[in-house]
Motif scaffolding. Structure first.
Motif, short mmCIF file in Angstrom:
data_model
loop_
_atom_site.label_atom_id
_atom_site.label_comp_id
_atom_site.label_asym_id
_atom_site.label_seq_id
_atom_site.Cartn_x
_atom_site.Cartn_y
_atom_site.Cartn_z
N THR A 157 0.82 -1.22 0.00
CA THR A 157 0.00 0.00 0.00
C THR A 157 0.85 1.27 0.00
N TYR A 158 2.16 1.12 0.11
CA TYR A 158 3.04 2.28 0.13
C TYR A 158 2.92 3.05 -1.19
N GLN A 159 2.82 4.38 -1.08
CA GLN A 159 2.70 5.23 -2.27
C GLN A 159 3.86 6.23 -2.26
N ALA A 160 4.77 6.05 -3.18
CA ALA A 160 5.97 6.89 -3.25
C ALA A 160 5.64 8.35 -3.47
N ALA A 161 4.51 8.65 -4.09
CA ALA A 161 4.14 10.04 -4.35
C ALA A 161 3.76 10.78 -3.07
N LEU A 162 3.40 10.04 -2.03
CA LEU A 162 2.96 10.67 -0.78
C LEU A 162 4.09 10.88 0.22
N ALA A 163 5.07 9.98 0.23
CA ALA A 163 6.17 10.11 1.20
C ALA A 163 7.34 9.25 0.77
#
Length: 180
Positions: free
Chosen positions: A54-60
């Motif tokens: 679920t990790y989103q690189a665009a957020l953090a």
């Protein structure tokens, strides 16, 4: 992180080896006891393993995302130990920046993480104090909206409004790069 999201145990081990010392130090600063920091770190890595997809690189940046999970797990342990939860947005900002200062395999990664953490800190500083408190308790201290309302002695609807408005302003600030 991407390989860990695909359940690659070897990649997750490499991620752990690269990040655990810094994240352990971060947990230790919150909990002040080695055994509690170890527990928080273990809980955090279990959560990271399960949530890696679920990790989103665009957020953090990955380290920022993992540091937030470690902080939340450490605060859960503090609550179980009957330690009061205190909001300290400025302390959190400096802790994240300090945790990220030595993070990363290369200078480009460190620069990106540092810039993201600093942008978030600057945008948080532009919010009204009440929005900072509500968002800080909800997201950095992992409290429910009801718990935030109780902590601040405010109606639930007011807290939800403050959080929603604060997040909208953060999103706008980060999207436009408006931080001073």
């Amino acid at each position: 992180m991407l390989a860990a999201a695909r359940r690659d145990a070897q990649a997750f081990r490499a991620l752990y080896d690269a990040t655990a010392p810094r994240l352990f130090g971060f947990a230790l600063r919150i909990l002040h006891k080695r055994e509690l920091a170890e527990e928080a770190l273990q809980d955090a890595y279990v959560a990271i393993w399960h949530a890696a997809a679920t990790y989103q690189a665009a957020l953090a940046a990955p380290m920022t995302w993992m540091a937030t999970i470690v902080r939340n797990k450490a605060l859960d342990i503090r609550r179980r130990q009957d330690h009061p939860v205190e909001i300290d947005a400025e302390g959190f900002d400096s802790d994240i920046v300090a945790a990220l200062a030595t993070a990363g395999p290369g200078p480009e990664d460190a620069l990106q993480r540092s810039a993201e953490a600093q942008a978030l800190a600057r945008c948080l500083a532009t919010l009204e104090r009440r929005h900072q408190q509500a968002i800080g308790l909800a997201f950095f201290h992992d409290l429910t909206h009801g718990e935030v309302a109780q902590q601040l002695a405010l109606p639930l609807g007011t807290v939800k409004t403050w959080i929603r408005r604060g997040l909208d302003r953060l999103k706008t600030c980060l999207a436009r790069g408006e931080a001073p």
